[in-house]
Scaffold this motif. Structure first.
Motif, mmCIF file in Angstrom:
data_model
loop_
_atom_site.group_PDB
_atom_site.id
_atom_site.type_symbol
_atom_site.label_atom_id
_atom_site.label_comp_id
_atom_site.label_asym_id
_atom_site.label_seq_id
_atom_site.Cartn_x
_atom_site.Cartn_y
_atom_site.Cartn_z
ATOM 1 N N THR A 181 0.835 -1.199 0.000
ATOM 2 C CA THR A 181 0.000 0.000 0.000
ATOM 3 C C THR A 181 0.871 1.251 0.000
ATOM 4 N N ALA A 182 0.668 2.104 -0.993
ATOM 5 C CA ALA A 182 1.369 3.386 -1.046
ATOM 6 C C ALA A 182 0.453 4.505 -0.540
ATOM 7 N N LYS A 183 -0.827 4.391 -0.877
ATOM 8 C CA LYS A 183 -1.791 5.415 -0.474
ATOM 9 C C LYS A 183 -3.173 4.781 -0.405
ATOM 10 N N ILE A 184 -3.913 5.143 0.615
ATOM 11 C CA ILE A 184 -5.299 4.692 0.730
ATOM 12 C C ILE A 184 -6.151 5.873 1.177
ATOM 13 N N GLU A 185 -7.293 6.020 0.537
ATOM 14 C CA GLU A 185 -8.218 7.110 0.856
ATOM 15 C C GLU A 185 -9.584 6.495 1.132
ATOM 16 N N LEU A 186 -10.165 6.854 2.262
ATOM 17 C CA LEU A 186 -11.463 6.313 2.637
ATOM 18 C C LEU A 186 -12.492 7.406 2.821
ATOM 19 N N THR A 187 -13.731 7.069 2.510
ATOM 20 C CA THR A 187 -14.865 7.937 2.783
ATOM 21 C C THR A 187 -15.840 7.135 3.628
ATOM 22 N N TYR A 188 -16.083 7.630 4.824
ATOM 23 C CA TYR A 188 -17.013 6.972 5.742
ATOM 24 C C TYR A 188 -18.389 7.602 5.559
ATOM 25 N N GLU A 189 -19.312 6.838 4.996
ATOM 26 C CA GLU A 189 -20.661 7.341 4.731
ATOM 27 C C GLU A 189 -21.566 7.194 5.947
ATOM 28 N N LYS A 190 -21.471 6.023 6.605
ATOM 29 C CA LYS A 190 -22.306 5.714 7.768
ATOM 30 C C LYS A 190 -21.484 4.861 8.731
ATOM 31 N N PRO A 191 -21.750 4.955 10.020
ATOM 32 C CA PRO A 191 -21.000 4.131 10.974
ATOM 33 C C PRO A 191 -21.419 2.664 10.911
ATOM 34 N N LEU A 192 -20.448 1.778 11.062
ATOM 35 C CA LEU A 192 -20.729 0.348 11.162
ATOM 36 C C LEU A 192 -21.050 0.031 12.617
ATOM 37 N N LYS A 193 -22.046 -0.807 12.824
ATOM 38 C CA LYS A 193 -22.496 -1.170 14.169
ATOM 39 C C LYS A 193 -22.158 -2.623 14.471
ATOM 40 N N ILE A 194 -21.947 -2.912 15.747
ATOM 41 C CA ILE A 194 -21.669 -4.297 16.137
ATOM 42 C C ILE A 194 -22.917 -5.149 15.921
ATOM 43 N N GLY A 195 -22.672 -6.420 15.639
ATOM 44 C CA GLY A 195 -23.757 -7.379 15.476
ATOM 45 C C GLY A 195 -24.438 -7.363 14.121
ATOM 46 N N THR A 196 -24.052 -6.455 13.231
ATOM 47 C CA THR A 196 -24.627 -6.376 11.888
ATOM 48 C C THR A 196 -23.643 -7.001 10.898
ATOM 49 N N SER A 197 -24.155 -7.771 9.950
ATOM 50 C CA SER A 197 -23.292 -8.380 8.934
ATOM 51 C C SER A 197 -23.070 -7.410 7.784
ATOM 52 N N TYR A 198 -21.819 -7.345 7.336
ATOM 53 C CA TYR A 198 -21.437 -6.474 6.233
ATOM 54 C C TYR A 198 -20.657 -7.281 5.200
ATOM 55 N N THR A 199 -20.688 -6.798 3.966
ATOM 56 C CA THR A 199 -19.906 -7.396 2.894
ATOM 57 C C THR A 199 -18.779 -6.439 2.534
ATOM 58 N N ILE A 200 -17.564 -6.981 2.454
ATOM 59 C CA ILE A 200 -16.377 -6.236 2.055
ATOM 60 C C ILE A 200 -16.140 -6.566 0.587
ATOM 61 N N LYS A 201 -15.924 -5.562 -0.240
ATOM 62 C CA LYS A 201 -15.693 -5.813 -1.669
ATOM 63 C C LYS A 201 -14.454 -5.072 -2.149
ATOM 64 N N SER A 202 -13.763 -5.683 -3.096
ATOM 65 C CA SER A 202 -12.571 -5.093 -3.698
ATOM 66 C C SER A 202 -12.608 -5.296 -5.201
ATOM 67 N N THR A 203 -12.198 -4.259 -5.925
ATOM 68 C CA THR A 203 -12.075 -4.317 -7.373
ATOM 69 C C THR A 203 -10.720 -3.742 -7.770
ATOM 70 N N ILE A 204 -10.032 -4.429 -8.662
ATOM 71 C CA ILE A 204 -8.792 -3.894 -9.222
ATOM 72 C C ILE A 204 -9.186 -3.087 -10.455
ATOM 73 N N THR A 205 -8.878 -1.794 -10.431
ATOM 74 C CA THR A 205 -9.297 -0.928 -11.532
ATOM 75 C C THR A 205 -8.215 -0.732 -12.587
ATOM 76 N N GLN A 206 -6.935 -0.837 -12.184
ATOM 77 C CA GLN A 206 -5.835 -0.731 -13.147
ATOM 78 C C GLN A 206 -4.657 -1.573 -12.682
ATOM 79 N N LEU A 207 -4.122 -2.363 -13.605
ATOM 80 C CA LEU A 207 -2.888 -3.124 -13.366
ATOM 81 C C LEU A 207 -1.802 -2.513 -14.242
ATOM 82 N N ARG A 208 -0.856 -1.857 -13.622
ATOM 83 C CA ARG A 208 0.242 -1.232 -14.352
ATOM 84 C C ARG A 208 1.553 -1.926 -14.005
ATOM 85 N N LYS A 209 2.591 -1.603 -14.748
ATOM 86 C CA LYS A 209 3.895 -2.223 -14.525
ATOM 87 C C LYS A 209 4.447 -1.904 -13.131
#
Length: 127
Positions: A70-98
């Motif tokens: 990781t060189a840089k990571i930027e996050l935007t928190y839209e809503k707080p996550l609460k305990i006891g609630t199930s969430y899905t984590i997703k990742s997409t690779i948008t560019q693969l460079r040399k």
């Protein structure tokens, strides 16, 4: 590397054991926060959320047999996550460079409502 992750490592006894699945160009996993993950008022700690998204995006890259950091990571928190609630984590690779890789991640609930988004730049290992 993957086997010892605090979040998804199968060989790490302290791991949260998040299991990721890969479909097409998207990686996803499930996460249900516990009382030990809160910072205050039953809200999941933002640093933990950032680390989970970082892990998911790095895991996704590693699944392509690429070692990158990781060189840089930027996050935007839209809503707080609460305990006891199930969430899905997703990742997409948008560019693969040399020299680098661009990724996007998000955490959403079962209805698809987005709670956190992330964008990251990973630098490929030179060794």
């Amino acid at each position: 590397m993957i086997d010892h992750s605090y979040f998804s490592g199968k060989k790490n006894i302290d791991s949260m054991k998040i299991e990721y699945q890969l479909t097409n160009n998207e990686l996803y996993g499930e996460f249900k926060p516990k009382k030990t993950h809160v910072s205050y008022n039953h809200v999941v700690h933002g640093g933990l959320i950032a680390a989970i998204l970082d892990d998911a995006m790095a895991y996704h890259i590693n699944r392509k047999d690429i070692i990158a950091y990781t060189a840089k990571i930027e996050l935007t928190y839209e809503k707080p996550l609460k305990i006891g609630t199930s969430y899905t984590i997703k990742s997409t690779i948008t560019q693969l460079r040399k020299k680098f890789i661009l990724t996007e991640g998000r955490i959403e609930d079962k209805s698809g409502e987005i709670y956190v988004t992330a964008k990251a730049i990973f630098i490929r290992d030179k060794s």
